[in-house]
Scaffold this active site. Structure first.
Site: not given
Length: 427
Positions: A152, A200, A231
């Site tokens: 991320s 995601d 995610h």
């Protein structure tokens, strides 16, 4: 003189104990890999770990390393978590897993859980400097073979790090966000892999497509999308992620071409909904494997590929029809087209060439492109085009096939995928 002789004797003995293949690649580590070994939760190296205090440019962390000291130094991997996350809670499972495959891994905590993407990139680089210069295991790490991984915002930190330090050997962004300023990767010179989740909604396929397409054509890159995950896929141990991440690190950090067979094309496409690549992957100073990368170590060249056109991407290779070999086709050879993946404006396909009832020495596959289609890259074959006419001839290492034997080549193309009619001739 006696001391010198003793040193030379020890050096010669050390060389004699190395695998023969290691003479060509001094960085190669571990036994010959298989589809099963790459997907295993542990490699062949015993591991240990040691804590890292804060105050070295990042917020502390843990180093995981192989305990074996007989194979020289190992490549290094630094891992950073995403926004508001802790490595200890989310990515710590990756440390011993990667170390057991022959890497020294430093997983770091950030100075602040709200640090920006660029700050995370800075801390990744600081962690690598600490690992190679001041850590208690610095003598186990090759300072010239380093890589970065992050999830991320940490994945965005990876992108920031590889842009600032192009001497890195590999970068892997796990659902990577964007570095500060939302800039692209037009200056990326480091082999870069994206791994993302099909479901995601935070880092979407559309967003990643815009970022991925800014990577220069000359920079090795790949993008793997995992079926049905969100995610947070990287915060949970999973073999799908690791069976593509480990070969990527092995190829570019260890210069180990034994692992290209798992990515060019995918040796196991189960649980993978999309795969974009720039095969073949040949690290500097190495040459392509002598056998077609499309066949896994457990497959003989005469076997058909693990995935047929009627199979869904989630089907395991062990379920494929090649367990019951079909008789050789009539004629010199036949070519079978297999769609692999597609995305807005492009697609990937695999073509399997199979010899007939007699051995062949060379093959040529031809077809006609549909409207708006253009082939941008091919591997395991020599591509030539004239208008909409496509010709692919065998590579130097996969032209000779026994009766009923097969080889495969793949390609990337722009446009809308279709199912062309192929012809195969020999030579």
């Amino acid at each position: 003189m006696a001391a010198a002789v003793a040193v030379i004797g020890l050096f010669s003995a050390a060389i004699a104990t190395r695998p023969a293949s290691a003479a060509d690649n001094p960085y190669q580590r571990g036994p010959n890999p298989t589809v099963a070994s790459v997907a295993a939760t542990r490699g062949t190296f015993a591991t240990a770990q040691t804590s890292v205090p804060a105050g070295n440019g990042f917020g502390g962390g843990v180093i995981y390393y192989p305990t074996d000291t007989s194979q020289g130094t190992f490549g290094g991997v630094a891992i950073v978590p995403g926004y508001s996350a802790l490595f200890a809670n989310e990515e710590a499972w990756m440390g011993p897993w990667l170390a057991s495959f022959g890497f020294v891994v430093i997983g770091i905590e950030t100075n602040s859980r709200t640090d920006s993407a660029d700050a995370r990139g800075t801390q990744l680089l600081a962690a690598l400097d600490y690992l190679t210069q001041r850590s208690s295991v610095r003598d186990r790490v090759d300072p010239n073979r380093l890589s970065v991984v992050g999830h991320s915002a940490g994945g965005a930190g990876v992108l920031s790090a590889i842009l600032r330090r192009p001497t890195l050997k590999a970068g892997v962004g796990l659902a990577p966000g964007s570095p500060v300023g939302d800039y692209g990767l037009s200056n990326d010179r480091v082999p870069t892999m994206f791994i993302s989740g099909q479901r995601d909604t935070t880092v979407t396929q559309s967003y990643l497509n815009g970022l991925y397409t800014t990577i220069p054509a000359s920079t090795p890159s790949a993008w793997v999308e995992i079926t049905g995950v969100d995610h947070l896929f990287a915060t949970r141990a999973n073999t799908t992620e690791m069976r593509v991440l480990i070969p990527w690190l092995k190829i570019w950090v260890d210069n180990d071409t034994r692992y290209t067979q798992f990515l060019c094309p995918l040796a196991d496409s189960s649980n993978i909904s999309m795969y974009r690549n720039k095969c073949p992957y040949v690290p500097p100073g190495q040459s392509s494997p002598s056998a077609s990368p499309s066949a896994s170590p457990s497959q003989s060249p005469s076997q058909s590929p693990s995935q047929s056109p009627s199979q869904s991407p989630s089907q395991s290779p062990s379920q494929s029809p090649h367990t019951s070999p079909s008789p050789p086709p009539p004629g010199a050879c036949v070519a079978e087209y297999q769609p692999q993946n597609s995305w807005p404006g492009g697609y990937q396909a695999l073509v399997t060439v199979k010899a007939g009832s007699s051995a062949i020495n060379g093959w040529t596959v031809r077809w006609t492109l549909g409207s708006g289609q253009t082939i941008t890259q091919a591997w395991n074959g020599t591509l030539s085009t004239s208008g909409s006419s496509v010709t692919v001839r065998n590579a130097s290492y996969n032209g000779s096939l026994p009766a009923g034997g097969s080889a495969a080549f793949g390609f990337l193309a722009t446009g809308t995928p279709s199912t062309p009619t192929l012809t195969c001739t020999s030579p």
